[in-house]
Design a protein around this motif. Structure first.
Motif, short mmCIF file in Angstrom:
data_model
loop_
_atom_site.label_atom_id
_atom_site.label_comp_id
_atom_site.label_asym_id
_atom_site.label_seq_id
_atom_site.Cartn_x
_atom_site.Cartn_y
_atom_site.Cartn_z
N PHE A 7 0.66 -1.28 0.00
CA PHE A 7 -0.07 -0.09 0.06
C PHE A 7 1.06 1.38 0.03
O PHE A 7 2.02 1.09 0.34
N GLU A 8 0.29 2.28 -0.39
CA GLU A 8 0.81 3.64 -0.44
C GLU A 8 0.17 4.61 0.55
O GLU A 8 -0.98 4.53 0.62
N TYR A 9 0.85 5.54 1.01
CA TYR A 9 0.14 6.20 1.89
C TYR A 9 0.81 7.84 1.87
O TYR A 9 2.02 7.97 1.54
N ALA A 10 0.08 8.86 1.82
CA ALA A 10 0.74 10.28 2.09
C ALA A 10 0.00 10.92 3.20
O ALA A 10 -1.38 10.84 3.35
N LEU A 11 0.48 11.80 4.01
CA LEU A 11 0.11 12.71 4.85
C LEU A 11 -0.59 13.82 4.28
O LEU A 11 -0.12 14.27 3.25
N LEU A 12 -1.64 14.39 4.85
CA LEU A 12 -2.25 15.63 4.56
C LEU A 12 -1.82 16.84 5.59
O LEU A 12 -1.94 16.41 6.83
N ARG A 13 -1.15 17.59 5.03
CA ARG A 13 -0.56 18.47 5.89
C ARG A 13 -1.34 19.96 5.64
O ARG A 13 -1.85 20.42 4.57
N VAL A 14 -1.51 20.44 6.92
CA VAL A 14 -2.11 22.09 6.78
C VAL A 14 -1.08 22.90 6.81
O VAL A 14 -0.40 22.94 7.78
N VAL A 15 -1.23 23.96 5.94
CA VAL A 15 -0.03 24.95 5.92
C VAL A 15 -1.02 26.37 5.74
O VAL A 15 -1.21 26.92 4.79
N PRO A 16 -1.36 27.03 6.86
CA PRO A 16 -2.37 27.84 7.08
C PRO A 16 -1.78 29.24 6.33
O PRO A 16 -2.39 29.92 5.66
N ARG A 17 -0.21 29.48 6.53
CA ARG A 17 0.08 30.51 5.61
C ARG A 17 1.18 29.90 4.71
O ARG A 17 2.50 29.78 5.33
N VAL A 18 0.99 29.77 3.53
CA VAL A 18 1.94 29.08 2.58
C VAL A 18 3.27 29.75 2.38
O VAL A 18 4.28 29.27 2.35
N GLU A 19 3.22 31.03 2.46
CA GLU A 19 4.61 31.74 2.45
C GLU A 19 5.16 31.52 3.57
O GLU A 19 6.69 31.66 3.42
N ARG A 20 4.90 30.97 4.68
CA ARG A 20 5.75 30.59 5.99
C ARG A 20 6.07 29.30 5.80
O ARG A 20 7.28 29.05 6.51
N GLY A 21 5.33 28.36 5.31
CA GLY A 21 5.98 27.01 5.29
C GLY A 21 5.72 26.09 6.45
O GLY A 21 5.91 24.96 6.61
N GLU A 22 4.89 26.67 7.54
CA GLU A 22 4.81 25.98 8.78
C GLU A 22 3.67 24.94 8.40
O GLU A 22 2.42 25.45 7.82
N CYS A 23 3.68 23.78 9.01
CA CYS A 23 2.62 22.94 8.90
C CYS A 23 2.42 21.95 9.88
O CYS A 23 3.10 21.69 11.02
N PHE A 24 1.42 21.24 9.75
CA PHE A 24 1.09 20.24 10.76
C PHE A 24 0.08 19.31 10.00
O PHE A 24 -0.48 19.60 9.08
N ASN A 25 0.24 18.03 10.76
CA ASN A 25 -0.43 16.85 9.94
C ASN A 25 -1.99 16.64 10.41
O ASN A 25 -2.25 17.01 11.36
N ALA A 26 -2.88 16.59 9.20
CA ALA A 26 -4.28 16.72 9.50
C ALA A 26 -4.88 15.53 8.92
O ALA A 26 -6.18 15.54 8.94
N GLY A 27 -4.45 14.70 8.16
CA GLY A 27 -5.01 13.58 7.73
C GLY A 27 -3.84 12.55 6.98
O GLY A 27 -2.96 12.90 6.87
N VAL A 28 -4.43 11.46 6.51
CA VAL A 28 -3.85 10.50 5.61
C VAL A 28 -4.74 9.86 4.57
O VAL A 28 -5.76 9.84 4.69
N VAL A 29 -4.03 9.72 3.34
CA VAL A 29 -4.77 8.99 2.25
C VAL A 29 -3.94 7.80 1.91
O VAL A 29 -2.67 7.72 1.83
N VAL A 30 -4.58 6.67 1.98
CA VAL A 30 -3.93 5.27 1.89
C VAL A 30 -4.70 4.58 0.45
O VAL A 30 -5.92 4.82 0.18
N TYR A 31 -3.75 4.16 -0.25
CA TYR A 31 -4.16 3.61 -1.69
C TYR A 31 -3.46 2.27 -1.63
O TYR A 31 -2.29 2.03 -1.38
N CYS A 32 -4.18 1.06 -2.07
CA CYS A 32 -3.83 -0.38 -2.25
C CYS A 32 -4.22 -0.78 -3.54
O CYS A 32 -5.52 -0.96 -3.56
#
Length: 127
Positions: A7-32
């Motif tokens: 399977f493959e997965y990627a985290l979904l990150r929230v980047v509230p101010r794209v220009e600053r690049g600060e983020c936190f994880n808020a989800g995951v997408v899984v594919y099999c």
């Protein structure tokens, strides 16, 4: 023959101010691929969001995360991607973008139950 599939997965990150690049994880997408399975689960922590941007649009971010879950489910409510197969929906969701909700790098693993993997990864990497 193994009872586990790649399977493959990627985290979904929230980047509230794209220009600053600060983020936190808020989800995951899984594919099999072997199971024609794609799913996303999200969990938004409004306190984390406001810590990075006190003026962030919590409802808007929540809606963007919900849209990812909707694309994974497919069907009419998923818009243009709704009729695509699971692999195409996953690839579309993990394409790099410069938005408030961004996919992280893709990782791989082995699982006997992709649906359980979504929950496991959400608990391990997001909550």
């Amino acid at each position: 023959m193994s009872d586990r599939d790649v399977f493959e997965y990627a985290l979904l990150r929230v980047v509230p101010r794209v220009e600053r690049g600060e983020c936190f994880n808020a989800g995951v997408v899984v594919y099999c691929r072997a199971k024609s399975f794609v799913a996303a689960r999200t969990h938004l922590d409004p306190a984390k969001l406001r810590a990075l941007d006190p003026h962030a649009d919590v409802a808007g971010v929540r809606a963007a995360l919900g849209a990812v879950e909707g694309v994974c489910r497919g069907g009419e409510d998923a818009g243009q991607a709704g009729g695509d197969d699971a692999g195409r929906r996953f690839r579309w969701l993990i394409a790099p973008r410069s938005t408030v909700v961004q996919p992280g790098p893709v990782h791989t693993g082995l699982t006997g139950d992709p649906a359980a993997e979504v929950e496991r990864l959400l608990d391990l990497l997001v909550r």
